[in-house]
Design a protein around this motif. Structure first.
Motif, PDB file in Angstrom:
ATOM      1  N   ASP A 184      -7.615  13.942  -3.704  1.00  0.00           N
ATOM      2  CA  ASP A 184      -6.537  13.251  -3.005  1.00  0.00           C
ATOM      3  C   ASP A 184      -5.522  14.297  -2.545  1.00  0.00           C
TER       4      ASP A 184
ATOM      5  N   ASP B  17      -2.758   5.237   3.036  1.00  0.00           N
ATOM      6  CA  ASP B  17      -3.344   4.671   1.820  1.00  0.00           C
ATOM      7  C   ASP B  17      -4.866   4.622   1.980  1.00  0.00           C
TER       8      ASP B  17
ATOM      9  N   VAL C  43       0.844  -1.194   0.000  1.00  0.00           N
ATOM     10  CA  VAL C  43       0.000   0.000   0.000  1.00  0.00           C
ATOM     11  C   VAL C  43       0.881   1.246   0.000  1.00  0.00           C
ATOM     12  N   ASP C  44       0.247   2.380  -0.240  1.00  0.00           N
ATOM     13  CA  ASP C  44       0.961   3.650  -0.350  1.00  0.00           C
ATOM     14  C   ASP C  44       1.047   4.334   1.010  1.00  0.00           C
TER      15      ASP C  44
ATOM     16  N   ARG D 121      -7.032   2.715   1.030  1.00  0.00           N
ATOM     17  CA  ARG D 121      -7.635   1.393   1.212  1.00  0.00           C
ATOM     18  C   ARG D 121      -7.518   0.895   2.641  1.00  0.00           C
TER      19      ARG D 121
ATOM     20  N   GLY E  31      -5.935   7.136   6.440  1.00  0.00           N
ATOM     21  CA  GLY E  31      -6.365   6.606   5.153  1.00  0.00           C
ATOM     22  C   GLY E  31      -7.804   6.966   4.840  1.00  0.00           C
TER      23      GLY E  31
ATOM     24  N   TYR F 227     -11.748   2.357  -5.672  1.00  0.00           N
ATOM     25  CA  TYR F 227     -11.302   1.385  -4.666  1.00  0.00           C
ATOM     26  C   TYR F 227     -12.317   0.274  -4.454  1.00  0.00           C
TER      27      TYR F 227
ATOM     28  N   ARG G  51      -9.046   9.313   1.781  1.00  0.00           N
ATOM     29  CA  ARG G  51     -10.011   8.791   0.814  1.00  0.00           C
ATOM     30  C   ARG G  51     -11.199   9.727   0.669  1.00  0.00           C
TER      31      ARG G  51
END
Length: 552
Positions: A528, A284, A279-280, A286, A292, A471, A296
């Motif tokens: 983002d 991330d 993952v980033d 997700r 995260g 996602y 998102r």
């Protein structure tokens, strides 16, 4: 807090029978070695709302008693996340490391009372001596050291005489106890490492089970509200407070632990995901970390609503993540502006529309909330539509664009497909040539003819080119529990789909950071904050318009 919340009822009954001599005070004690996640939010909410229900105070206290894992960056992130959620502790932010002297003196008091001793067993020997769930443990050969010797050894541990892990201070309780936590647990261990707050002032650090009740007592905590896995630790919590002879000690009570389907909440697995590059980073979109979720596009209001709707949890509970999505949709459906965005563009030339002409069309901002008004959207001869909105040989039930068929462009005109232009070698569809009926302009009140399909579009001349991230669940199944399991096989390779050449109406250029909006038919989106720049606009889909995960 809901009046049928079991924890609220339990505390009300206890206080009626045996009230405290002080105001209600609860705390959330994270270890600053990672980032908060959705399960943390449930624990924070429970502590915060119990305190608020009784007119009390809520403390944030960092359990920073392990210098090997902790970092000021985590501290700052946790404070920021808690405030973002809406559970601001204000001036009540504390650090366990600030109580080092008091905790040390408490250990000395136990030694003087014959309730603690210095043990030289190695970690592997201690594990072997501990016994099993069906067999009692063995008494350490160092258990009967004199008080004087234990005081001397413990003082030497503090001054750095001994190497890391060579000695520990243990409670003298009961090696035959059916509760493994009561089999002479470790109270202090030696760690020669620099602490992010106290530097090298200390080389011995208390275990959480020992520090926790003492810290609670120092701060005047009334209820130590913990997740269910700490239930077996409660006897030790009570033992420490009893042996230290504290008046009106805090009380530990437990609530259920929250897990979500298809996401990782175990800190160990989260760390593996991040460190192995699956993952980033910790933010991330997700991941179920608050960082995260925020990146998102989830709002603190939707997360609080989700936690409130879950209600009272007594045991380990797994909740379908679609419920979290539902809470966000309920918040956004009547408050966001709906714009048109084409994720997989197909060029359409309207051959009978004047080449140099363009016009502004008034389109509603939200079909469910007229108070949000309208905006002007540019229309021109060349537009983009979704590739999925055209089918050369339409299947039964397909009511969008196909050769010889007519559809309505949302907020604009009827168009009819007259010709399909293809690549001569590959057969790939390059563009469509259509005609429009100027009498069918939306809002004019004229249209004797009816069409079954309405599709969205974007003027090619005015469109903003953006990148869109879509996602799905990160895991096909829930988090593995086996220590050596190759859990990477559970990762969903389609958890992130990127539309790199999406086209959206120019309104999107004015969208601010963390502003939410809807792409017509695609779902709810947000900028983002990590990847977007003046040169590159990146948008994350927070949730689709309807739950699709349970249908896969």
């Amino acid at each position: 807090m809901n009046n049928d919340h079991f924890m609220l009822k339990l505390i009300e009954e206890e206080l009626a029978a045996e009230p405290f001599g002080r105001d209600m005070c609860t705390r959330f004690p994270p270890e600053p070695n990672g980032y908060l996640h959705i399960g943390s939010a449930y624990a924070i909410h429970t502590n915060y709302m119990i305190a608020a229900s009784f007119g009390g105070k809520f403390h944030l206290r960092f359990d920073d008693t392990n210098p090997l894992k902790e970092d000021i960056a985590y501290v700052n992130a946790i404070i920021e996340d808690i405030k973002w959620l809406g559970y601001d502790p204000k001036e009540h932010i504390y650090y366990g490391s600030d109580y080092s002297d008091e905790i040390y003196r408490s250990a000395v008091k136990l030694i003087e009372a014959g309730k603690a001793y210095v043990c030289d067993l190695s970690p592997s020997e201690m594990t072997a001596y501990r016994g099993t769930l069906t067999e009692p443990g063995k008494i350490s050969p160092y258990r009967d050291r004199s008080v004087e010797e234990n005081l001397k050894l413990f003082a030497e541990m503090k001054t750095g005489v001994y190497p890391t892990a060579s000695k520990v201070l243990r409670a003298r309780i009961d090696m035959s106890s059916p509760n493994m936590n009561m089999r002479d647990p470790v109270l202090f261990r030696i760690i020669h490492a620099e602490h992010y707050r106290t530097g090298n002032d200390w080389c011995i650090y208390p275990m959480y089970d020992f520090a926790h009740p003492i810290q609670d007592a120092i701060e005047g905590i009334t209820y130590s509200l913990c997740s269910i896995e700490f239930k077996d630790h409660r006897p030790l919590y009570d033992w420490v407070l009893r042996e230290l002879e504290l008046v009106s000690p805090p009380r530990q009570r437990e609530f259920g632990r929250l897990s979500l389907t298809g996401v990782v909440t175990s800190k160990r697995f989260l760390r593996q995901l991040v460190e192995r590059g699956h993952v980033d980073g910790w933010d991330d979109p997700r991941l179920p970390t608050l960082r995260g979720l925020r990146r998102r596009g989830f709002t603190p209001e939707s997360i609080r609503r989700f936690i409130t709707e879950i209600g009272s949890i007594r045991a380990q509970s797994t909740v379908d993540i679609s419920m979290l999505d539902h809470c966000l949709r309920q918040e956004l459906k009547g408050t966001t502006i709906s714009v048109m965005g084409v994720l997989r563009p197909l060029k359409v030339i309207i051959t009978n529309y004047p080449e140099e002409q363009s016009e502004l069309l008034a389109i509603e901002n939200n079909s469910e909330n007229p108070e949000l008004g309208q905006r002007e959207v540019p229309f021109s001869r060349t537009i983009y539509i979704e590739q999925d909105d055209f089918m050369e040989v339409p299947v039964k039930g397909f009511h969008r664009l196909s050769p010889g068929m007519e559809v309505r462009l949302k907020g604009a005109y009827f168009i009819r497909c007259e010709d399909v232009i293809k690549d001569a070698e590959t057969g790939e569809i390059l563009e469509l040539h259509c005609t429009y009926d100027p009498r069918t302009k939306s809002g004019t009140g004229f249209s004797e003819r009816k069409v079954k399909g309405t599709i969205h579009w974007v003027s090619a001349e005015h469109a903003a080119a953006v990148e869109v991230h879509l996602y799905e669940k990160l895991l096909h199944t829930d988090t593995p529990t086996e220590e050596n399991e190759d859990w990477t096989v559970r990762l969903n390779p389609e958890s992130l789909t990127t539309a790199r050449n999406a086209m959206v109406e120019p309104y999107i250029r004015n969208v601010g950071a963390e502003q939410k909006f809807q792409f017509f038919r695609h779902g709810y989106f947000s900028t983002d904050s990590k990847l977007s720049s003046a040169e590159r606009l990146v948008f994350n889909r927070i949730v689709p318009l309807k739950d699709t995960w349970n249908k896969r």
